[in-house]
Design an enzyme around this catalytic site. Sequence first.
Site, PDB file in Angstrom:
ATOM      1  N   GLY A 122       0.930  -1.358  -0.090  1.00 48.88           N
ATOM      2  CA  GLY A 122       0.033   0.075  -0.009  1.00 48.88           C
ATOM      3  C   GLY A 122       0.863   1.254   0.071  1.00 48.88           C
ATOM      4  N   GLY A 123       1.883   1.245  -0.919  1.00 52.01           N
ATOM      5  CA  GLY A 123       2.868   2.209  -0.931  1.00 52.01           C
ATOM      6  C   GLY A 123       2.496   3.485  -1.796  1.00 52.01           C
ATOM      7  N   GLY A 183      -0.921   7.938   1.194  1.00 54.65           N
ATOM      8  CA  GLY A 183      -1.038   8.086   2.533  1.00 54.65           C
ATOM      9  C   GLY A 183       0.353   7.653   3.289  1.00 54.65           C
ATOM     10  N   SER A 241      -4.010   0.353  13.986  1.00 54.61           N
ATOM     11  CA  SER A 241      -4.746   1.730  14.118  1.00 54.61           C
ATOM     12  C   SER A 241      -5.099   1.306  15.844  1.00 54.61           C
ATOM     13  CB  SER A 241      -6.066   1.347  13.428  1.00 54.61           C
ATOM     14  OG  SER A 241      -7.145   2.114  13.950  1.00 54.61           O
ATOM     15  N   TYR A 270     -14.056  -3.617  10.971  1.00 56.60           N
ATOM     16  CA  TYR A 270     -12.630  -2.770  10.928  1.00 56.60           C
ATOM     17  C   TYR A 270     -11.934  -3.100  12.153  1.00 56.60           C
ATOM     18  CZ  TYR A 270      -9.096   0.541  10.163  1.00 56.60           C
ATOM     19  OH  TYR A 270      -7.619   1.312  10.358  1.00 56.60           O
TER      20      TYR A 270
END
Length: 238
Positions: free
Chosen positions: A12-13, A16, A136, A149
């Site tokens: 996921g680079g 963000g 998270s 989530y």
Amino acid sequence: MDIKDARILITGGSAGIGKATAKMLANAGAKVLITGRDEKKLQNVAQELGVMYVAANVALPADIDKTFDMVNNQLGGLDVLINNAGIGEFPTLEELSLEDFQRVYNVNVFGLALMTQKAAHLFKEQNSGNIINIASTAATKGFERGTIYASSKFALRGMTECWQAELRRYNVRVILVNPSEVPTAFAQPDRKEREDVPHKLTSDEIAQAIKGALEMDSRGFIKELTVIATNPWLAEGN
């Protein structure tokens, strides 16, 4: 560890936290490979940052194999895996479905675990390595509409503790990072980056936390690191 010349894979680079981390580590001299599902976006980001890329979806085993082929052929091995790719869906308890669970868990839990399995095999062979799992604050407490989530991040927190226990004897550090709210493209239908919000976190703070955790001498590591905004309620201009 020394960041310079370290071989680093970031899932996921292309946006963000992943992009900010890739930029910071590449600027420190690391050899960085980023993954993502949008090849055109990856190409642009890779060119901008001076890093390598592979278009890959962590939810697909064949793409995980392709990613590690790139790790071997382009990076020449691996020193750090940063599991950053993640998605979220936020239905009420009454609205959720099995398919909702599967979409999120295929990325946040199952795919992430299989990525880590591949990296752990390399790290055990070389008797060193680093795994950074981006969770998270939802990994530490539930919230309204958070069934899917938050539970996926609780699962990641639990897996991290298991991997810490399994891999320490091989000199592998497994670190959990819990960002508080960071305005990014996360959960955006069009994947468009959100604007930064004054006094709230940006992706750079999380990237700095990751870099600092990695730079600790390898004889020790931070098991879990939570990053929150100092005063997110401060009115703009105060």
